[in-house]
Design a protein around this motif. Sequence first.
Motif, PDB file in Angstrom:
ATOM      1  N   ASN A   8       0.850  -1.191   0.000  1.00 43.11           N
ATOM      2  CA  ASN A   8       0.000   0.000   0.000  1.00 43.11           C
ATOM      3  C   ASN A   8       0.889   1.246   0.000  1.00 43.11           C
ATOM      4  O   ASN A   8       1.878   1.314   0.739  1.00 43.11           O
ATOM      5  CB  ASN A   8      -0.906  -0.006   1.239  1.00 43.11           C
ATOM      6  CG  ASN A   8      -2.037   0.986   1.122  1.00 43.11           C
ATOM      7  OD1 ASN A   8      -1.800   2.168   0.926  1.00 43.11           O
ATOM      8  ND2 ASN A   8      -3.275   0.521   1.250  1.00 43.11           N
ATOM      9  N   LEU A   9       0.533   2.232  -0.800  1.00 40.69           N
ATOM     10  CA  LEU A   9       1.282   3.482  -0.888  1.00 40.69           C
ATOM     11  C   LEU A   9       0.549   4.658  -0.243  1.00 40.69           C
ATOM     12  O   LEU A   9       0.967   5.807  -0.406  1.00 40.69           O
ATOM     13  CB  LEU A   9       1.588   3.828  -2.354  1.00 40.69           C
ATOM     14  CG  LEU A   9       2.543   2.888  -3.095  1.00 40.69           C
ATOM     15  CD1 LEU A   9       2.666   3.309  -4.556  1.00 40.69           C
ATOM     16  CD2 LEU A   9       3.921   2.878  -2.438  1.00 40.69           C
ATOM     17  N   ASP A  10      -0.519   4.360   0.491  1.00 40.03           N
ATOM     18  CA  ASP A  10      -1.289   5.446   1.093  1.00 40.03           C
ATOM     19  C   ASP A  10      -0.469   6.235   2.106  1.00 40.03           C
ATOM     20  O   ASP A  10      -0.706   7.429   2.304  1.00 40.03           O
ATOM     21  CB  ASP A  10      -2.543   4.881   1.773  1.00 40.03           C
ATOM     22  CG  ASP A  10      -3.585   4.441   0.761  1.00 40.03           C
ATOM     23  OD1 ASP A  10      -3.455   4.838  -0.416  1.00 40.03           O
ATOM     24  OD2 ASP A  10      -4.510   3.687   1.138  1.00 40.03           O
ATOM     25  N   GLY A  11       0.481   5.575   2.775  1.00 43.13           N
ATOM     26  CA  GLY A  11       1.314   6.287   3.742  1.00 43.13           C
ATOM     27  C   GLY A  11       2.079   7.417   3.095  1.00 43.13           C
ATOM     28  O   GLY A  11       2.117   8.547   3.599  1.00 43.13           O
ATOM     29  N   TYR A  12       2.693   7.134   1.957  1.00 46.38           N
ATOM     30  CA  TYR A  12       3.460   8.170   1.258  1.00 46.38           C
ATOM     31  C   TYR A  12       2.530   9.230   0.662  1.00 46.38           C
ATOM     32  O   TYR A  12       2.879  10.416   0.635  1.00 46.38           O
ATOM     33  CB  TYR A  12       4.313   7.534   0.170  1.00 46.38           C
ATOM     34  CG  TYR A  12       5.498   6.780   0.725  1.00 46.38           C
ATOM     35  CD1 TYR A  12       6.697   7.433   1.003  1.00 46.38           C
ATOM     36  CD2 TYR A  12       5.415   5.426   0.998  1.00 46.38           C
ATOM     37  CE1 TYR A  12       7.784   6.753   1.531  1.00 46.38           C
ATOM     38  CE2 TYR A  12       6.496   4.732   1.525  1.00 46.38           C
ATOM     39  CZ  TYR A  12       7.676   5.402   1.790  1.00 46.38           C
ATOM     40  OH  TYR A  12       8.745   4.726   2.322  1.00 46.38           O
TER      41      TYR A  12
ATOM     42  N   SER B 198      -1.775   7.589  14.852  1.00 40.98           N
ATOM     43  CA  SER B 198      -2.556   6.395  14.571  1.00 40.98           C
ATOM     44  C   SER B 198      -2.413   5.932  13.118  1.00 40.98           C
ATOM     45  O   SER B 198      -2.770   4.803  12.805  1.00 40.98           O
ATOM     46  CB  SER B 198      -4.041   6.643  14.881  1.00 40.98           C
ATOM     47  OG  SER B 198      -4.534   7.721  14.099  1.00 40.98           O
ATOM     48  N   ASP B 199      -1.899   6.797  12.255  1.00 38.67           N
ATOM     49  CA  ASP B 199      -1.696   6.436  10.850  1.00 38.67           C
ATOM     50  C   ASP B 199      -0.281   5.875  10.718  1.00 38.67           C
ATOM     51  O   ASP B 199       0.649   6.581  10.323  1.00 38.67           O
ATOM     52  CB  ASP B 199      -1.891   7.668   9.963  1.00 38.67           C
ATOM     53  CG  ASP B 199      -1.934   7.300   8.483  1.00 38.67           C
ATOM     54  OD1 ASP B 199      -1.590   6.153   8.144  1.00 38.67           O
ATOM     55  OD2 ASP B 199      -2.297   8.172   7.669  1.00 38.67           O
ATOM     56  N   TYR B 200      -0.106   4.600  11.031  1.00 37.38           N
ATOM     57  CA  TYR B 200       1.227   4.013  11.078  1.00 37.38           C
ATOM     58  C   TYR B 200       1.914   3.964   9.719  1.00 37.38           C
ATOM     59  O   TYR B 200       3.126   4.193   9.646  1.00 37.38           O
ATOM     60  CB  TYR B 200       1.155   2.625  11.708  1.00 37.38           C
ATOM     61  CG  TYR B 200       0.842   2.685  13.184  1.00 37.38           C
ATOM     62  CD1 TYR B 200       1.834   2.988  14.111  1.00 37.38           C
ATOM     63  CD2 TYR B 200      -0.444   2.471  13.651  1.00 37.38           C
ATOM     64  CE1 TYR B 200       1.549   3.060  15.461  1.00 37.38           C
ATOM     65  CE2 TYR B 200      -0.747   2.547  15.000  1.00 37.38           C
ATOM     66  CZ  TYR B 200       0.251   2.838  15.901  1.00 37.38           C
ATOM     67  OH  TYR B 200      -0.034   2.920  17.243  1.00 37.38           O
ATOM     68  N   PRO B 201       1.230   3.662   8.615  1.00 33.82           N
ATOM     69  CA  PRO B 201       1.919   3.725   7.320  1.00 33.82           C
ATOM     70  C   PRO B 201       2.463   5.123   7.025  1.00 33.82           C
ATOM     71  O   PRO B 201       3.596   5.269   6.545  1.00 33.82           O
ATOM     72  CB  PRO B 201       0.828   3.325   6.321  1.00 33.82           C
ATOM     73  CG  PRO B 201      -0.112   2.481   7.113  1.00 33.82           C
ATOM     74  CD  PRO B 201      -0.130   3.099   8.482  1.00 33.82           C
TER      75      PRO B 201
END
Length: 245
Positions: A24-28, A208-211
């Motif tokens: 998943n690339l949502d973190g970036y 809480s958004d670990y990625p």
Amino acid sequence: MNSFKTTMGIFGAPFAVPGADTFNLDGYKNVFTRGNFAANYLNSIIVTVATIVATIVLATAAAWALVEYKVRISPLLTGFFILGIMLPIRLGTVPIIKMMVATHLIDTLLALVLVYTAMQLPLAIALMMTYFRSVPGELKEAARMDGASEFQVLGIALPLVRPGLAAVASITMLPVWNDLWFPLILAPSKANQTVTLGVQQFVGQFQSDYPALLAALTLGALPLIVLFTVFSRQFIQGLSAGYGK
């Protein structure tokens, strides 16, 4: 690896390579859309490069003068710079803040450059002095006898001390890029935040958004990892040769 996973993928198998179900690339995406990383990177690059250039120029000039010109105060000045290595600059935080406020430099990148240059100069001067002492005296005297000016003699000596210049650049870059203390107190505004301060505030804002949290930490460390990988040989050679001499 975990910065490229979903939250479930991180906690389900933290040591596993991202797979079809966890990639998943949502973190970036969140880092660049909800953070201010582009401006943070630019600020860090400006501060780091300016500090490296100022430190190399001033340390080279000071070390050359202390090695070449035997005056009565030379030992005193050398001891003064050695004392600067032992005393952490953070002890003078309050006077530094007062000075920056008085000169209207508070919350500017120039304030960071000035403080970091002062912080790195003592060690840089001591290191460059060891290299200049290794330059053959016959070479310098021959250049002077041929009519070369002192700046021309220095220009002749500089190619011989290139490992020292690389070492100074390396030891300047690492603490400047990683520092959190002075950006927090001297340039805290959003427009002047550095990468380290931006990552720290991002961590507090998106815990809480670990990625996204891991992506921010990865982006903050990536430039140092790349630069050390590319220039590790020059860094180690410059430091070991300089201290050995």
